[in-house]
Motif scaffolding. Structure first.
Motif, short mmCIF file in Angstrom:
data_model
loop_
_atom_site.label_atom_id
_atom_site.label_comp_id
_atom_site.label_asym_id
_atom_site.label_seq_id
_atom_site.Cartn_x
_atom_site.Cartn_y
_atom_site.Cartn_z
N LYS A 26 -10.39 3.80 5.90
CA LYS A 26 -9.21 3.08 5.42
C LYS A 26 -8.42 3.99 4.48
CE LYS A 26 -10.37 -1.25 6.78
NZ LYS A 26 -9.55 -2.14 7.53
N THR A 78 4.86 0.53 2.28
CA THR A 78 4.71 0.81 3.70
C THR A 78 3.79 2.00 3.90
OG1 THR A 78 6.64 2.29 3.81
CG2 THR A 78 7.02 -0.05 4.26
N ASP A 79 3.16 2.02 5.07
CA ASP A 79 2.33 3.15 5.51
C ASP A 79 2.89 3.55 6.88
OD1 ASP A 79 0.43 4.91 6.45
OD2 ASP A 79 -1.23 3.51 6.31
N VAL A 134 2.69 -2.90 4.55
CA VAL A 134 1.31 -3.24 4.21
C VAL A 134 1.25 -4.16 2.99
CG1 VAL A 134 0.28 -1.22 5.31
CG2 VAL A 134 0.96 -1.10 2.90
N THR A 161 -5.70 -0.35 3.50
CA THR A 161 -5.01 -0.56 4.77
C THR A 161 -5.62 0.35 5.82
OG1 THR A 161 -2.84 -0.71 5.83
CG2 THR A 161 -3.17 1.11 4.28
N ASP A 163 -0.69 9.99 6.87
CA ASP A 163 -0.14 8.71 6.41
C ASP A 163 0.87 8.99 5.32
OD1 ASP A 163 -1.99 6.12 7.32
OD2 ASP A 163 -3.01 8.04 7.45
#
Length: 121
Positions: free
Chosen positions: A48, A69-70, A75, A95, A102
Motif C-alpha cells: 500500500k 489524489t494518487d 483517495v 491507499t 505514485d
C-alpha cells in the motif's frame, strides 16, 4: 481535480523511497497562500501507500476542505477541522499502490487560504 501548478513553494524534499517494500518516507513541505504551513509524507508499506498530510495555521476551529489524489485518482475528499492546542489537522490514510510511480497531490482550502503539495513515491 487538483491542479499540478503549485500554489505553495515546496521547501523540503527527502530522498526517494526504496522499492515497493516498507521504505523510508518521501516528504515535502511549504507555506500556504494566506498563511499557515503544510507537510506531506508518503511511503510504500506492505503493498500500500501510506500518506500523511498536515496543515498548521495556529488557529483552532477552522473547517478546511481537503482533497488528496494518487495518480489523479481521488483517495480522500472531505472536511477536517484545526484543533487546539496546535491549530492543525492531519489526514492519515493508506491507499492502493498503483503501478509505476505514485504521484500524491494534496489541496486544502479555507476562505482566503490554500495549501497545495505533492510527492512522488
Amino acid at each position: 481535480v487538483l491542479l499540478a501548478a503549485a500554489v505553495a513553494v515546496p521547501v523540503l524534499a527527502a530522498a526517494p523511497a526504496d522499492a515497493k517494500g516498507g521504505s523510508p518516507a518521501v516528504q515535502s513541505a511549504g507555506k500556504c497562500v494566506g498563511g499557515g504551513v503544510w507537510k506531506l509524507k508518503a511511503k510504500h508499506d506492505s503493498g500500500k501507500i501510506e500518506i500523511e498530510y498536515q496543515v498548521d495555521t495556529n488557529r483552532a476551529g477552522q473547517a478546511w476542505h481537503v482533497a488528496i489524489t494518487d495518480n489523479n485518482v481521488a483517495v480522500f475528499n472531505g472536511v477536517r477541522k484545526t484543533t487546539a492546542p496546535s491549530g492543525s489537522f492531519t489526514v492519515a490514510l493508506r491507499t492502493a499502490d498503483r503501478p509505476g510511480t505514485d504521484i500524491i497531490r494534496t489541496k486544502a482550502t479555507f476562505p482566503g487560504h490554500t495549501c497545495t503539495g505533492s510527492v512522488s513515491v
